[in-house]
Design an enzyme around this catalytic site. Structure first.
Site, mmCIF file in Angstrom:
data_model
loop_
_atom_site.group_PDB
_atom_site.id
_atom_site.type_symbol
_atom_site.label_atom_id
_atom_site.label_comp_id
_atom_site.label_asym_id
_atom_site.label_seq_id
_atom_site.Cartn_x
_atom_site.Cartn_y
_atom_site.Cartn_z
ATOM 1 N N LYS A 40 7.578 -0.747 -3.203
ATOM 2 C CA LYS A 40 7.980 -0.241 -4.522
ATOM 3 C C LYS A 40 6.750 -0.092 -5.417
ATOM 4 C CE LYS A 40 9.074 -5.004 -5.866
ATOM 5 N NZ LYS A 40 10.163 -6.012 -5.909
ATOM 6 N N TYR A 256 -14.883 -2.649 -30.723
ATOM 7 C CA TYR A 256 -13.929 -2.508 -31.833
ATOM 8 C C TYR A 256 -13.737 -3.832 -32.554
ATOM 9 C CZ TYR A 256 -12.429 2.187 -30.445
ATOM 10 O OH TYR A 256 -12.388 3.533 -30.165
HETATM 11 C C1 LIG Z 1 9.874 -7.080 -5.099
HETATM 12 C C2 LIG Z 1 10.899 -7.656 -4.197
HETATM 13 C C3 LIG Z 1 10.512 -8.253 -2.984
HETATM 14 C C4 LIG Z 1 9.070 -8.507 -2.613
HETATM 15 O O1 LIG Z 1 8.625 -9.634 -3.319
HETATM 16 P P1 LIG Z 1 7.135 -10.210 -3.138
HETATM 17 O O2 LIG Z 1 7.138 -11.440 -3.965
HETATM 18 O O3 LIG Z 1 6.217 -9.162 -3.659
HETATM 19 O O4 LIG Z 1 6.935 -10.472 -1.697
HETATM 20 C C5 LIG Z 1 11.513 -8.651 -2.120
HETATM 21 N N1 LIG Z 1 12.830 -8.506 -2.445
HETATM 22 C C6 LIG Z 1 13.220 -7.974 -3.625
HETATM 23 C C7 LIG Z 1 14.658 -7.858 -3.924
HETATM 24 C C8 LIG Z 1 12.268 -7.540 -4.548
HETATM 25 O O5 LIG Z 1 12.652 -7.028 -5.714
#
Ligand SMILES: *Cc1c(COP(=O)(O)O)cnc(C)c1O
Length: 361
Positions: A40, A256
């Site tokens: 993702k 800044y």
């Molecule tokens: C993002 C996510 C993962 C992966 O989690 P990590 O901590 O990055 O390994 C797994 N399952 C779900 C439902 C997620 O939203």
């Protein structure tokens, strides 16, 4: 024009081979079933269209994204692999899922009903909430489904999944509570495959394993065991170009709002990276970069495109020098600690003005 190494203010190196070896290490660690890849947010900012074919070539056959359009972007690259969408089934998108063989993750009775009505039956993952309180069927909804299985007549349940709240904290009581709640949910249900552990969950051991683990962060080199040395290989390098070096007399402000003043005659190196590139503004007067393995303090405010470093003790830093922002001396977890966030946010913040160099697996 796309940024090139000649024009960019910073270069992002992504080691696809390290991602693949991290996936293999997680696969050895998770003996009970295969290991998926959570890709993702553009594979945690590193580039899903580059990362997923490398993992596919290594044998990974399950991929998770957050949103349907993320699934569509990688679907053609991954023949016969499962591509599943964590965000749930948005009403009206059912035909897109079906036509592209994308697996929805159903997290409410309304979503179950919508998919079941549509079904031939068609595959889906059922998400049960065991404590996250975010997505997934509530215990009451789960009981309704268990007692009225006809509701699933149009659904081929590929997996029942749940998601851990505190897996990076092995002593947190929530881990055992969720393990027991998930086992209870699976117990009352016709036998189906399960999917449970994220990156850190894989290291919690038996009881949190399942038929399909779902790591993301650890694939990209983030430490899944923060209280122990990082077992994962480093994936990301980020170097920023020094655009200018100037001598600044004692007592002068830099950047800044002049939040930092020289206390000695100083050499200030200005690098071509800023908060628009994901270098968090919270790093102002707190961050650092590395040159030849030695740290340079980040001084003054991080601005949109530029960041200033105190190079007084680094005569080798001249215009054209590259400063290590992420790399062997500063992994994402360390930069995150200085910025008051986690490695996940450091990676997913990485901007789009870098020249990106992918090192093949
Ligand atoms: C993002 C996510 C993962 C992966 O989690 P990590 O901590 O990055 O390994 C797994 N399952 C779900 C439902 C997620 O939203």
């Amino acid at each position: 024009m796309l940024p090139t190494a000649e024009t960019a203010g910073a270069i992002l190196d992504v080691d696809l081979g390290a991602i693949v070896s991290n996936w293999r290490l997680l696969s050895e660690q998770h003996r009970r079933g295969p290991v998926a890849a959570v890709v993702k947010a553009d594979a945690y900012g590193l580039g899903a269209t580059q990362v997923t074919p490398a993992l596919y070539a290594a044998g990974c056959r399950h991929f998770f994204v957050a949103l349907l359009h993320e699934a569509l972007a990688i679907r053609p690259l991954l023949p016969d692999a499962m591509v599943a969408v964590l965000g749930g089934l948005i009403p009206g998108t059912e035909t897109v899922y079906r036509d592209h063989a994308i697996t929805p993750i159903l997290g409410s009775l309304a979503e179950v009903d919508a998919w079941s009505r549509f079904g031939a039956p068609l595959p889906a993952i059922l998400h049960v909430d065991t404590g996250m309180g975010r997505l997934g069927l509530s215990p009451a909804e789960w009981a309704t489904l268990r007692d009225g299985p006809d509701r699933l007549s149009g659904v081929t349940v590929a997996y029942v999944m749940s998601h851990l709240v505190s897996s990076e904290l092995p002593d947190d009581a929530m881990n055992a509570r969720q393990r027991d709640a998930f086992a209870g949910a699976l117990g009352g249900f016709p036998a189906t495959a399960s999917s449970f552990a994220n990156s850190s969950g894989i290291f919690l051991g038996d009881g949190w394993d399942s038929d399909l683990a779902r790591p993301g962060a650890a694939l990209y080199g983030i430490n899944p065991t923060p209280d122990r040395p990082n077992p994962m290989r480093r994936v990301v390098g980020l170097r920023a170009r020094v655009l200018a070096v100037r001598d600044v007399p004692v007592g002068q402000g830099v950047g800044y709002n002049a939040t930092w003043h020289t206390e000695r005659p100083s050499r200030i190196a200005t690098a071509g990276i800023g908060y628009a590139d994901g270098l968090h503004r919270a790093l102002s007067n707190r961050g650092r970069a590395f040159f030849d393995g030695r740290p340079l303090p980040l001084v003054g405010r991080v601005s949109m495109d530029l960041t200033t470093f105190d190079a007084t003790d680094h005569p080798g830093v001249v215009p054209g020098t590259w400063l290590e922002i992420l790399g062997p001396h500063q992994p994402p977890d360390d930069l995150a600690a200085l910025a008051g966030t986690n490695g996940y946010e450091v990676l997913t913040s990485l901007g789009h003005r870098f020249a990106r160099v992918y090192h093949p697996a």
